[in-house]
Scaffold this motif. Structure first.
Motif, PDB file in Angstrom:
ATOM      1  N   ARG A 228       0.935  -1.353   0.233  1.00 28.36           N
ATOM      2  CA  ARG A 228       0.053   0.217   0.053  1.00 28.36           C
ATOM      3  C   ARG A 228       0.686   1.047  -0.035  1.00 28.36           C
ATOM      4  O   ARG A 228       2.022   1.572   0.117  1.00 28.36           O
ATOM      5  N   PRO A 229       0.420   2.213  -0.585  1.00 30.09           N
ATOM      6  CA  PRO A 229       1.196   3.197  -0.379  1.00 30.09           C
ATOM      7  C   PRO A 229       1.142   3.551   1.395  1.00 30.09           C
ATOM      8  O   PRO A 229       0.490   4.097   2.289  1.00 30.09           O
ATOM      9  N   LEU A 230       2.644   4.525   1.242  1.00 32.80           N
ATOM     10  CA  LEU A 230       3.420   4.499   2.803  1.00 32.80           C
ATOM     11  C   LEU A 230       2.398   5.912   2.859  1.00 32.80           C
ATOM     12  O   LEU A 230       2.333   6.941   2.086  1.00 32.80           O
ATOM     13  N   THR A 231       1.836   6.481   4.385  1.00 37.50           N
ATOM     14  CA  THR A 231       1.937   7.687   4.533  1.00 37.50           C
ATOM     15  C   THR A 231       2.619   8.775   4.934  1.00 37.50           C
ATOM     16  O   THR A 231       3.778   8.187   4.933  1.00 37.50           O
ATOM     17  N   PRO A 232       2.744   9.892   4.902  1.00 32.52           N
ATOM     18  CA  PRO A 232       3.794  10.173   5.484  1.00 32.52           C
ATOM     19  C   PRO A 232       5.026  10.660   5.908  1.00 32.52           C
ATOM     20  O   PRO A 232       5.901  10.663   6.103  1.00 32.52           O
ATOM     21  N   PRO A 233       4.420  10.417   7.627  1.00 31.33           N
ATOM     22  CA  PRO A 233       5.752  10.219   8.608  1.00 31.33           C
ATOM     23  C   PRO A 233       6.047   8.706   7.980  1.00 31.33           C
ATOM     24  O   PRO A 233       7.384   8.483   8.571  1.00 31.33           O
ATOM     25  N   GLU A 234       5.545   7.819   7.157  1.00 28.53           N
ATOM     26  CA  GLU A 234       6.132   6.747   7.416  1.00 28.53           C
ATOM     27  C   GLU A 234       6.845   7.049   6.133  1.00 28.53           C
ATOM     28  O   GLU A 234       8.584   6.515   5.804  1.00 28.53           O
ATOM     29  N   ILE A 235       6.504   7.493   4.747  1.00 26.13           N
ATOM     30  CA  ILE A 235       7.676   8.057   3.897  1.00 26.13           C
ATOM     31  C   ILE A 235       8.743   9.387   4.684  1.00 26.13           C
ATOM     32  O   ILE A 235       9.993   8.630   4.431  1.00 26.13           O
ATOM     33  N   ARG A 236       8.559  10.006   5.356  1.00 24.07           N
ATOM     34  CA  ARG A 236       9.352  10.508   6.070  1.00 24.07           C
ATOM     35  C   ARG A 236      10.865   9.244   6.640  1.00 24.07           C
ATOM     36  O   ARG A 236      11.463   9.353   7.045  1.00 24.07           O
ATOM     37  N   ASP A 237       9.852   7.697   7.557  1.00 23.79           N
ATOM     38  CA  ASP A 237      10.843   6.848   8.493  1.00 23.79           C
ATOM     39  C   ASP A 237      11.581   6.006   7.522  1.00 23.79           C
ATOM     40  O   ASP A 237      12.498   5.683   7.423  1.00 23.79           O
ATOM     41  N   PHE A 238      11.213   6.158   5.997  1.00 28.83           N
ATOM     42  CA  PHE A 238      11.515   5.540   4.813  1.00 28.83           C
ATOM     43  C   PHE A 238      13.139   5.948   4.806  1.00 28.83           C
ATOM     44  O   PHE A 238      14.038   5.586   4.404  1.00 28.83           O
ATOM     45  N   LEU A 239      12.853   7.634   4.546  1.00 24.51           N
ATOM     46  CA  LEU A 239      13.818   8.042   4.204  1.00 24.51           C
ATOM     47  C   LEU A 239      15.118   7.803   5.011  1.00 24.51           C
ATOM     48  O   LEU A 239      16.317   8.218   4.401  1.00 24.51           O
ATOM     49  N   ARG A 240      15.139   7.911   6.156  1.00 26.20           N
ATOM     50  CA  ARG A 240      15.983   8.031   7.248  1.00 26.20           C
ATOM     51  C   ARG A 240      16.017   6.943   7.281  1.00 26.20           C
ATOM     52  O   ARG A 240      17.863   6.213   7.479  1.00 26.20           O
ATOM     53  N   LEU A 241      15.890   5.546   6.895  1.00 30.99           N
ATOM     54  CA  LEU A 241      16.391   4.330   6.723  1.00 30.99           C
ATOM     55  C   LEU A 241      17.225   4.400   5.180  1.00 30.99           C
ATOM     56  O   LEU A 241      18.676   3.627   5.660  1.00 30.99           O
TER      57      LEU A 241
END
Length: 318
Positions: A228-241
Motif C-alpha cells: 500500500r502507499p506509505l503515509t507521510p510520516p512513514e515516508i519520512r521514516d523510510f527516507l531515514r532508513l
C-alpha cells in the motif's frame, strides 16, 4: 549494475542463490543452503555452509582466499539441472527441528533465523503419494508446514522464480494470511519493482533494496512497499532508513511547511556529489537514477488528499 534478461526458471534460481552465497561469504553471515534434492554428480551433496569464516571476506582478506564453499556450490549448481521432486513440507519440518534445537541460543542472543525458500514449483513429493492428492491438498500441506514454524524465532521469505500465474497467486496469498509469523513473498526484481511502483511511484526500487528483502532483512516499512502507499510520516521514516537517521529529524506535522522542508532537505542530499556518485539503476527505466523522484514525492506529499492508512513507522523517530 543490474540488467534484466530473459532466462529459465532454473537460471533465475541459480543467480539468486549464487548472489546470496557471495553476500554471506563477504559479510561473514553464517548461512546454510539446503537443496531439496541431492546433487548426484557431487557426492550427494545437499547442504552447503557459507559465511562461517571469522569476520567474512569483506573484513578478513584471508577469508577471500578461502571462499571455497561458495565456489563449490556455484560449480555444483552450474553443472546441475532441475530434477526430482519438490518436497517443501518435508524440508521445512527438517529446518524446524534444527531451529528448535537453537532456540535457547537465539533467545539468549536476541536473534532469530531467517528461512528463505527459493522455488520455481509447487509442493510435490511422490514418497508421500502426492500424486494422489489434488493441487489444493498439496498446497494445504505446505501451509501446515509453515504454520508449524509459528512461535519460533524465525521469519520466512519465499522467493518465487516462476511466472506461472496459478502458482504465483497461491504463494502471494500466503503474504496476506493471518500468521503469527513474519512471511514475505517476493517475485523477481522487475516484477517486484512494478508492484512497488504502483504504490510508491516516487521510489527507485533498485536491486539493493530487493536483495535486502531477499536475504530476510526485516523492516515493517520494507514489507509495506508492495502492499500500500506509505503515509507521510512513514515516508519520512523510510527516507531515514535510506539516508541515515541523522537526516529528516523534524517531527511529522500535517502541514505544507513540513512537507516542503522535507523535500528541500531531500533535494540537498540527492544533489550532493557523494550521493550522485551512488545512483542506482532503475529496473523499470534501465537508467541510473537517484533513490527518490522528488517531483513524484512532492505530488504525493502535497497533492494527495487520500485518507492516511494506519501508521507503522520504524520506532526510531519521535
Amino acid at each position: 549494475d543490474c540488467e534484466v534478461t530473459d532466462c529459465t526458471r532454473w537460471a533465475e534460481v541459480q543467480e539468486t542463490v549464487n548472489c546470496h552465497a557471495q553476500l554471506a561469504e563477504v559479510l561473514g553471515a553464517p548461512t546454510d543452503f539446503k537443496l531439496l534434492n541431492p546433487l548426484r554428480k557431487h557426492g550427494g551433496s545437499q547442504t552447503f555452509r557459507v559465511g562461517y569464516g571469522r569476520g567474512g571476506a569483506f573484513f578478513n582478506p584471508l577469508a577471500r582466499r578461502r571462499g571455497l564453499p561458495t565456489q563449490r556450490m556455484e560449480s555444483a549448481l552450474a553443472k546441475s539441472k532441475p530434477a526430482g521432486m519438490t518436497p517443501l513440507p518435508k524440508s521445512i519440518h527438517q529446518v524446524r527441528q534444527e531451529i528448535e534445537g537453537m532456540v535457547p541460543q537465539l533467545i539468549a542472543e536476541g536473534t532469530k533465523v531467517c528461512l528463505v525458500i527459493a522455488t520455481d514449483g509447487s509442493n510435490y513429493n511422490k514418497e508421500n503419494l502426492d500424486w494422489l492428492m489434488s493441487e489444493e491438498e498439496r498446497n494445504q500441506e505446505l501451509v501446515q508446514a509453515l504454520e508449524s514454524l509459528q512461535g519460533l524465532p524465525v521469519s520466512v521469505v519465499i522467493r518465487l522464480c516462476t511466472d506461472y500465474e496459478p502458482l504465483v497467486d497461491f504463494y502471494k496469498s500466503l503474504d496476506t494470511m493471518d500468521w503469527n509469523l513474519d512471511v514475505d513473498v517476493l517475485d523477481d526484481h522487475k516484477a517486484e519493482a512494478m508492484e512497488v511502483q504502483a504504490h510508491q511511484p516516487w521510489l527507485n526500487y533498485a536491486l539493493l533494496l530487493h536483495r535486502m528483502r531477499e536475504m530476510g532483512h526485516y523492516h515493517p516499512l520494507l514489507d509495506l512497499l508492495d502492499e500500500r502507499p506509505l503515509t507521510p510520516p512513514e515516508i519520512r521514516d523510510f527516507l531515514r532508513l535510506l539516508f541515515g537517521q541523522q537526516h529528516f529529524q523534524e517531527p511529522y506535522q500535517n502541514t505544507e511547511t513540513w512537507a516542503i522542508n522535507l523535500l528541500q532537505e531531500l533535494l540537498e542530499i540527492q544533489e550532493s556529489e557523494q550521493t550522485q556518485s551512488c545512483y542506482w539503476k532503475n529496473p523499470l527505466t534501465n537508467l541510473k537514477e537517484p533513490w527518490i523522484n522528488i517531483e513524484q514525492l512532492a505530488y504525493t506529499l502535497l497533492d494527495d488528499n487520500e485518507e492516511d492508512e494506519e501508521y507503522v513507522g520504524d520506532g526510531l523517530a519521535p
